[in-house]
Scaffold this motif. Sequence first.
Motif, PDB file in Angstrom:
ATOM      1  N   ASP A 186      -5.860   1.007  -7.690  1.00 24.65           N
ATOM      2  CA  ASP A 186      -6.762   0.013  -7.096  1.00 24.65           C
ATOM      3  C   ASP A 186      -6.631  -1.342  -7.785  1.00 24.65           C
ATOM      4  N   LEU A 187      -6.467  -1.332  -9.095  1.00 22.94           N
ATOM      5  CA  LEU A 187      -6.286  -2.572  -9.840  1.00 22.94           C
ATOM      6  C   LEU A 187      -4.990  -3.270  -9.417  1.00 22.94           C
ATOM      7  N   ALA A 188      -3.917  -2.498  -9.309  1.00 24.44           N
ATOM      8  CA  ALA A 188      -2.634  -3.066  -8.874  1.00 24.44           C
ATOM      9  C   ALA A 188      -2.738  -3.606  -7.451  1.00 24.44           C
ATOM     10  N   ASP A 189      -3.430  -2.887  -6.589  1.00 22.87           N
ATOM     11  CA  ASP A 189      -3.592  -3.348  -5.204  1.00 22.87           C
ATOM     12  C   ASP A 189      -4.390  -4.646  -5.167  1.00 22.87           C
ATOM     13  N   GLY A 190      -5.371  -4.767  -6.023  1.00 24.75           N
ATOM     14  CA  GLY A 190      -6.161  -5.996  -6.085  1.00 24.75           C
ATOM     15  C   GLY A 190      -5.323  -7.181  -6.528  1.00 24.75           C
ATOM     16  N   LEU A 228      -2.022  -7.428  -6.043  1.00 26.26           N
ATOM     17  CA  LEU A 228      -0.966  -7.684  -5.063  1.00 26.26           C
ATOM     18  C   LEU A 228      -1.494  -8.151  -3.717  1.00 26.26           C
ATOM     19  N   GLY A 229      -2.718  -7.826  -3.416  1.00 25.36           N
ATOM     20  CA  GLY A 229      -3.281  -8.214  -2.122  1.00 25.36           C
ATOM     21  C   GLY A 229      -4.653  -7.619  -1.940  1.00 25.36           C
ATOM     22  N   SER A 230      -5.175  -7.715  -0.769  1.00 22.89           N
ATOM     23  CA  SER A 230      -6.494  -7.136  -0.503  1.00 22.89           C
ATOM     24  C   SER A 230      -6.328  -5.706  -0.042  1.00 22.89           C
ATOM     25  N   GLU A 231      -7.386  -4.927  -0.168  1.00 22.64           N
ATOM     26  CA  GLU A 231      -7.335  -3.512   0.218  1.00 22.64           C
ATOM     27  C   GLU A 231      -7.481  -3.347   1.699  1.00 22.64           C
ATOM     28  N   ASP A 251       0.828  -1.210   0.000  1.00 27.98           N
ATOM     29  CA  ASP A 251       0.000   0.000   0.000  1.00 27.98           C
ATOM     30  C   ASP A 251       0.861   1.259   0.000  1.00 27.98           C
ATOM     31  N   LYS A 252       1.933   1.231   0.773  1.00 28.23           N
ATOM     32  CA  LYS A 252       2.825   2.393   0.851  1.00 28.23           C
ATOM     33  C   LYS A 252       3.470   2.655  -0.509  1.00 28.23           C
ATOM     34  N   VAL A 253       3.942   1.601  -1.151  1.00 27.96           N
ATOM     35  CA  VAL A 253       4.583   1.735  -2.463  1.00 27.96           C
ATOM     36  C   VAL A 253       3.576   2.225  -3.506  1.00 27.96           C
ATOM     37  N   LEU A 254       2.391   1.645  -3.507  1.00 27.74           N
ATOM     38  CA  LEU A 254       1.366   2.054  -4.467  1.00 27.74           C
ATOM     39  C   LEU A 254       0.930   3.496  -4.229  1.00 27.74           C
TER      40      LEU A 254
END
Length: 51
Positions: A42-46, A48-51, A15-18
């Motif tokens: 948001d797409l990249a976070d999805g 890489l992991g959950s929000e 999350d910090k990097v994104l």
Amino acid sequence: MDKAKDAMGNEQTSDKVLDKGEQLADKKTGGDHDAQIDKGRDLADGKLGSE
């Protein structure tokens, strides 16, 4: 994508990097593409992991 997940470590790190990437993109575009940048983050976070 597994290599990216491993490099990120955990949800807080990813999350910090994104967030940093999102801020940089907003700055470079002058905020003109805020909605598209948010969607991409948001797409990249999805992926890489959950929000």
